[in-house]
Design a protein around this motif. Structure first.
Motif, short mmCIF file in Angstrom:
data_model
loop_
_atom_site.label_atom_id
_atom_site.label_comp_id
_atom_site.label_asym_id
_atom_site.label_seq_id
_atom_site.Cartn_x
_atom_site.Cartn_y
_atom_site.Cartn_z
N GLY A 18 43.29 59.19 82.34
CA GLY A 18 44.58 59.10 83.00
C GLY A 18 45.66 59.96 82.37
O GLY A 18 46.76 60.07 82.92
N GLU A 19 45.35 60.54 81.22
CA GLU A 19 46.34 61.42 80.56
C GLU A 19 46.08 62.86 80.95
O GLU A 19 44.94 63.25 81.21
CB GLU A 19 46.25 61.28 79.04
N ARG A 20 47.13 63.64 80.97
CA ARG A 20 46.96 65.08 81.14
C ARG A 20 47.78 65.78 80.05
O ARG A 20 48.77 65.22 79.56
CB ARG A 20 47.42 65.54 82.52
N VAL B 106 58.28 57.42 77.03
CA VAL B 106 57.95 58.52 76.12
C VAL B 106 56.56 58.27 75.55
O VAL B 106 56.30 57.21 74.98
CB VAL B 106 58.97 58.62 74.97
N ALA B 107 55.65 59.24 75.71
CA ALA B 107 54.30 59.11 75.15
C ALA B 107 54.37 59.32 73.64
O ALA B 107 55.21 60.08 73.15
CB ALA B 107 53.38 60.15 75.79
N PRO B 108 53.47 58.64 72.90
CA PRO B 108 53.57 58.73 71.43
C PRO B 108 53.26 60.11 70.89
O PRO B 108 53.82 60.53 69.87
CB PRO B 108 52.55 57.69 70.94
N GLY B 109 52.36 60.86 71.55
CA GLY B 109 52.02 62.19 71.06
C GLY B 109 51.29 62.13 69.73
O GLY B 109 50.96 61.05 69.23
N HIS B 110 51.00 63.28 69.16
CA HIS B 110 50.31 63.35 67.87
C HIS B 110 51.30 63.89 66.85
O HIS B 110 51.58 65.08 66.82
CB HIS B 110 49.10 64.28 67.95
N ARG B 111 51.80 63.01 65.99
CA ARG B 111 52.79 63.47 65.00
C ARG B 111 52.06 63.87 63.71
O ARG B 111 52.41 63.44 62.63
CB ARG B 111 53.83 62.38 64.72
N SER B 112 51.05 64.72 63.85
CA SER B 112 50.26 65.13 62.69
C SER B 112 50.81 66.43 62.12
O SER B 112 51.52 67.19 62.79
CB SER B 112 48.81 65.34 63.12
N ALA B 113 50.44 66.67 60.86
CA ALA B 113 50.85 67.92 60.22
C ALA B 113 50.26 69.12 60.95
O ALA B 113 50.88 70.17 61.04
CB ALA B 113 50.42 67.91 58.76
N GLU B 114 49.03 68.94 61.48
CA GLU B 114 48.40 70.08 62.16
C GLU B 114 49.20 70.51 63.38
O GLU B 114 49.39 71.70 63.63
CB GLU B 114 46.97 69.71 62.61
N ALA B 115 49.67 69.51 64.16
CA ALA B 115 50.47 69.86 65.33
C ALA B 115 51.81 70.44 64.91
O ALA B 115 52.28 71.43 65.47
CB ALA B 115 50.66 68.62 66.21
N ALA B 116 52.43 69.83 63.89
CA ALA B 116 53.74 70.29 63.44
C ALA B 116 53.68 71.74 62.96
O ALA B 116 54.60 72.52 63.14
CB ALA B 116 54.28 69.38 62.34
N PRO C 296 51.15 60.13 83.73
CA PRO C 296 52.17 60.54 84.71
C PRO C 296 53.44 59.70 84.56
O PRO C 296 53.38 58.48 84.33
CB PRO C 296 51.49 60.28 86.05
N GLY C 297 54.58 60.34 84.64
CA GLY C 297 55.85 59.63 84.57
C GLY C 297 56.41 59.49 83.16
O GLY C 297 57.52 58.99 82.98
N ARG C 298 55.62 59.92 82.16
CA ARG C 298 56.11 59.84 80.78
C ARG C 298 56.37 61.25 80.25
O ARG C 298 55.74 62.22 80.70
CB ARG C 298 55.11 59.13 79.88
N ILE C 299 57.27 61.33 79.28
CA ILE C 299 57.51 62.62 78.62
C ILE C 299 56.94 62.54 77.21
O ILE C 299 56.67 61.45 76.68
CB ILE C 299 59.02 62.98 78.59
N VAL C 300 56.75 63.69 76.60
CA VAL C 300 56.14 63.73 75.27
C VAL C 300 56.84 64.81 74.45
O VAL C 300 57.31 65.81 75.00
CB VAL C 300 54.61 63.97 75.36
N GLY C 301 56.91 64.58 73.13
CA GLY C 301 57.67 65.50 72.29
C GLY C 301 56.87 66.12 71.16
O GLY C 301 55.90 65.54 70.67
N TYR C 302 57.31 67.31 70.77
CA TYR C 302 56.79 68.02 69.59
C TYR C 302 57.72 67.71 68.44
O TYR C 302 58.91 67.46 68.63
CB TYR C 302 56.77 69.52 69.91
#
Lengths: 291, 87
Positions: free
Chosen positions: A52-54, A83-93, A120-126
């Motif tokens: 269900g995620e994209r 707001v989606a939790p996202g991946h707050r990892s060092a690799e993504a940062a 769908p309907g949620r936002i996500v952050g870097y």
């Protein structure tokens, strides 16, 4: 690989592992889960999106400065149900760090977007405490996420410097000048904001003051939610202060050294205040001195 | 402020500038063409798009510098003029 094995590998001196060919090092890191963000030989892969995620470009970014509470702030923002939790990892940062002199095109943009699954309907952050400090990163972020909104946290530059040096003291390299230069440069916010505004216009950038977020988290979070276009009245949990240093390092500093540091940042702080009328210099005792 | 590229092109003239600035008499060292600290490593091979990004990154600062230092010859900095930077 067990936790004990990883901990044992962690103890292997860097001077030994650096003798290994880069491909072998990369393979070792993949197998062990050990990461060295910023090393191009290591290509971190994000977890596959859930059903269900994209994936796609992040809708917003919470950018440094380092030691100005951006990780804490994103954790509060990500509490919001939209707001989606996202991946707050060092690799993504650290995703963009290696690409200063490397090709960056559709494949790299797709790899970046894979870090940002959302329903769908949620936002996500870097999130990155370094993106503003590394001059080449923001233009790459603009290629990968041209429509994103930027949340920037700034903090009294002298307090930020002192806490940053304390936090990174164990990473002090053989050449202390480069370690100090990096820490000092991160406090010149006006220059960094100028670079950000070259690719993200001011109406897509929200500058928050760390001290105001600590003093009034509800009001600052309401502003942030409104800026991001989600329900600004939402409250998920009691809003406590960040687990951050308290700025007491300033009190232990030689007064003449403190004056030098204040003088070093004075012009940049004035430029920042001119660009961002919301920045209240009375909250920065190191910078309001002598105004 | 002296520009590395001008010093390489005309070391005698540029060294004269330095001597004048320091209040010294004109002088030409015997080994003025001797190379010092010659790079022995290969330069980073830049991807054309990365070269354009870096050129853009530095351009505004280089123009500010040229305004502060009129003797700076920006035509010697190909990344600023665009010469040699793939379009």
């Amino acid at each position: 690989v067990t936790g004990a094995t990883r901990r044992a590998l962690d103890l292997v001196p860097g001077r030994l592992t650096r003798r290994l060919p880069s491909g072998v090092r990369a393979d070792l890191r993949h197998r062990t889960g050990l990461t060295v963000p910023g090393d191009l030989a290591f290509a971190p892969v994000p977890p596959a999106p859930a059903a269900g995620e994209r994936c796609g470009p992040p809708d917003f970014a919470v950018l440094g400065a380092a030691d100005a509470g951006c990780d804490w702030w994103l954790s509060l923002v990500a509490d919001h149900p939209d707001v989606a939790p996202g991946h707050r990892s060092a690799e993504a940062a650290q995703f963009f760090a290696p690409y200063c002199t490397e090709p960056f095109g559709p494949d790299e943009i797709a790899a970046f977007c894979a870090w940002f699954p959302r329903r769908p309907g949620r936002i996500v952050g870097y999130w990155s405490p370094d993106a503003l400090a590394y001059a080449w990163v923001v233009p790459l972020l603009a290629l990968a996420a041209p429509g994103a909104r930027m949340v920037v946290l700034v903090r009294d530059p002298v307090d930020r410097l002192l806490d940053g040096l304390a936090r990174t003291a164990d990473r002090r390299p053989e050449h202390p000048g480069s370690w100090l230069s990096d820490a000092v440069d991160r406090g010149f916010y006006a220059d960094q904001l100028d670079r950000l505004h070259q690719v993200y216009p001011p109406d897509r950038v929200l500058v928050l003051q760390y001290e105001r977020c600590v003093a009034d988290p509800v009001g600052s979070l309401t502003r942030t939610y409104a800026f991001l276009g989600v329900d600004p009245t939402y409250r998920a949990r009691p809003l406590g202060p960040p687990a951050a240093a308290d700025g007491s390092a300033r009190d232990r500093l030689d007064p003449r050294t403190l004056d030098r540091l204040r003088g070093m940042y004075a012009a940049d702080v004035a430029a920042l205040a001119a660009r961002c009328p919301d920045v209240d210099l009375d909250l920065w005792p190191n910078c309001s001195h002598g105004r | 402020v002296q520009q590395y590229e001008q010093c390489r092109l005309d070391p005698v003239d540029q060294l004269s500038r330095t001597y004048r600035f320091l209040g010294l008499d004109p002088f030409e060292p015997a080994e003025i063409d001797r190379e010092v600290n010659v790079s022995d490593g290969r330069k980073v091979a830049l991807d054309p798009a990365a070269a354009r990004r870096l050129a853009e990154l530095y351009r505004a600062d280089a123009l500010d510098l040229a305004a502060l230092v009129p003797s700076l010859d920006l035509s010697l900095w190909h990344s600023v003029t665009g010469d040699g930077v793939p379009s």
